[in-house]
Every structure is written in structure tokens, then in C-alpha cells.
Design a protein around this motif. Structure first.
Motif, PDB file in Angstrom:
ATOM      1  N   MET A  43       0.570  -0.091  16.303  1.00  0.00           N
ATOM      2  CA  MET A  43       0.840   1.327  16.590  1.00  0.00           C
ATOM      3  C   MET A  43      -0.417   2.021  16.170  1.00  0.00           C
ATOM      4  SD  MET A  43       3.411   2.633  18.843  1.00  0.00           S
ATOM      5  CE  MET A  43       4.819   2.129  19.194  1.00  0.00           C
ATOM      6  N   ASP A  44      -0.596   2.020  14.861  1.00  0.00           N
ATOM      7  CA  ASP A  44      -1.434   2.838  13.746  1.00  0.00           C
ATOM      8  C   ASP A  44      -2.878   2.565  14.554  1.00  0.00           C
ATOM      9  OD1 ASP A  44       0.401   4.076  12.524  1.00  0.00           O
ATOM     10  OD2 ASP A  44       0.114   2.431  10.830  1.00  0.00           O
ATOM     11  N   LYS A  45      -3.233   1.299  15.010  1.00  0.00           N
ATOM     12  CA  LYS A  45      -4.405   1.153  15.567  1.00  0.00           C
ATOM     13  C   LYS A  45      -4.591   1.660  16.814  1.00  0.00           C
ATOM     14  CE  LYS A  45      -6.664  -3.212  14.328  1.00  0.00           C
ATOM     15  NZ  LYS A  45      -6.879  -4.555  14.802  1.00  0.00           N
ATOM     16  N   ASP A  46      -3.643   1.895  17.726  1.00  0.00           N
ATOM     17  CA  ASP A  46      -3.710   2.673  19.008  1.00  0.00           C
ATOM     18  C   ASP A  46      -3.826   4.068  18.684  1.00  0.00           C
ATOM     19  OD1 ASP A  46      -3.565   0.219  20.436  1.00  0.00           O
ATOM     20  OD2 ASP A  46      -1.408   0.383  20.666  1.00  0.00           O
ATOM     21  N   ARG A  47      -3.178   4.526  17.481  1.00  0.00           N
ATOM     22  CA  ARG A  47      -3.261   6.029  17.362  1.00  0.00           C
ATOM     23  C   ARG A  47      -4.546   6.294  16.886  1.00  0.00           C
ATOM     24  NH1 ARG A  47       0.611   8.442  13.002  1.00  0.00           N
ATOM     25  NH2 ARG A  47       1.060   6.199  12.950  1.00  0.00           N
ATOM     26  N   ASP A  48      -5.300   5.652  15.924  1.00  0.00           N
ATOM     27  CA  ASP A  48      -6.607   5.713  15.458  1.00  0.00           C
ATOM     28  C   ASP A  48      -7.490   5.795  16.325  1.00  0.00           C
ATOM     29  OD1 ASP A  48      -5.717   5.915  12.998  1.00  0.00           O
ATOM     30  OD2 ASP A  48      -6.055   3.802  12.464  1.00  0.00           O
ATOM     31  N   GLN A  49      -7.326   4.739  17.608  1.00  0.00           N
ATOM     32  CA  GLN A  49      -8.421   4.657  18.569  1.00  0.00           C
ATOM     33  C   GLN A  49      -8.071   5.953  19.574  1.00  0.00           C
ATOM     34  OE1 GLN A  49     -10.703   2.205  18.761  1.00  0.00           O
ATOM     35  NE2 GLN A  49     -11.449   3.548  20.464  1.00  0.00           N
ATOM     36  N   ASP A  50      -6.986   6.371  19.894  1.00  0.00           N
ATOM     37  CA  ASP A  50      -6.822   7.451  20.493  1.00  0.00           C
ATOM     38  C   ASP A  50      -7.530   8.593  19.881  1.00  0.00           C
ATOM     39  OD1 ASP A  50      -5.340   6.320  22.656  1.00  0.00           O
ATOM     40  OD2 ASP A  50      -3.308   6.872  21.674  1.00  0.00           O
ATOM     41  N   ARG A  51      -7.337   8.550  18.437  1.00  0.00           N
ATOM     42  CA  ARG A  51      -8.141   9.916  17.855  1.00  0.00           C
ATOM     43  C   ARG A  51      -9.566   9.673  18.090  1.00  0.00           C
ATOM     44  NH1 ARG A  51      -5.748   9.565  12.699  1.00  0.00           N
ATOM     45  NH2 ARG A  51      -3.966  10.456  13.526  1.00  0.00           N
TER      46      ARG A  51
END
Length: 103
Positions: A1-9
Motif C-alpha cells: 500500500m505504501d508503495k502505491d501511495r508513494d508512486q501516486d504522490r
């Protein structure tokens, strides 16, 4: 999840490098000087949260972040005319975390 959030950012702010190509190099230098954690906090508080005095960048007529107030805001970087090859990147100085000091 954190990876997806970082990529979205990262995707959300990809335009910065395209619109202000000199800014990423200056941010990289600030990371080397003050550390990732401090620059990340300045970005989050100045760009994401819109808190004045934490992060402001401008190249030519394009700007991101919140302007600085008080003594540091006296230059009015937001209203000053800059050429496309001129860049300003201001972050809160680690020593001035309790005040509005820029670096």
C-alpha cells in the motif's frame, strides 16, 4: 500500500520537473545538505499542507509551495519577475524550525 501511495504522490508531482527543470537539482542539493527527512517535511508542510514558510519553489513564472512571510517574505519571490532560467527554492532552515527562517 505504501508503495502505491508513494508512486501516486510521485505521479501527482511529475509536472514539477517538466515545468521547472532546474528545481529538482536544487532540491537534490538541499537533500544532501539537510537530509531527506527535513526536505520531505518541508515539502509535506509547504506543498501538501500549504503552510507558509516551509517550502516555496519558483522557476520563471511557475511556482509551487506556500510563500514565506515576515523577513524572509520581504523579497516577495512570488511576485518578483524571474526569467525562465532563474530559479528560487526556499525551505525552512533546520535551525529555525520554531520560527519562519528560510534557507
Amino acid at each position: 500500500m505504501d508503495k502505491d501511495r508513494d508512486q501516486d504522490r510521485k505521479n501527482r508531482f511529475a509536472w514539477v520537473a517538466a515545468a521547472m527543470p532546474l528545481v529538482p537539482a536544487r532540491i537534490k542539493a538541499l537533500r544532501q545538505e539537510h537530509g531527506d527527512a527535513h526536505v520531505n517535511e518541508c515539502w509535506k508542510r509547504g506543498v501538501i499542507a500549504g503552510e507558509p514558510g516551509w517550502f516555496f519553489a519558483r522557476q520563471g513564472s511557475v511556482a509551487i509551495g506556500a510563500p514565506f512571510v515576515g523577513k524572509e517574505g520581504a523579497a516577495d519571490w512570488g511576485g518578483m519577475q524571474l526569467q525562465p532560467d532563474q530559479v528560487v527554492v526556499l525551505i525552512k532552515s533546520p535551525a529555525a524550525r520554531g520560527s519562519h527562517g528560510a534557507h
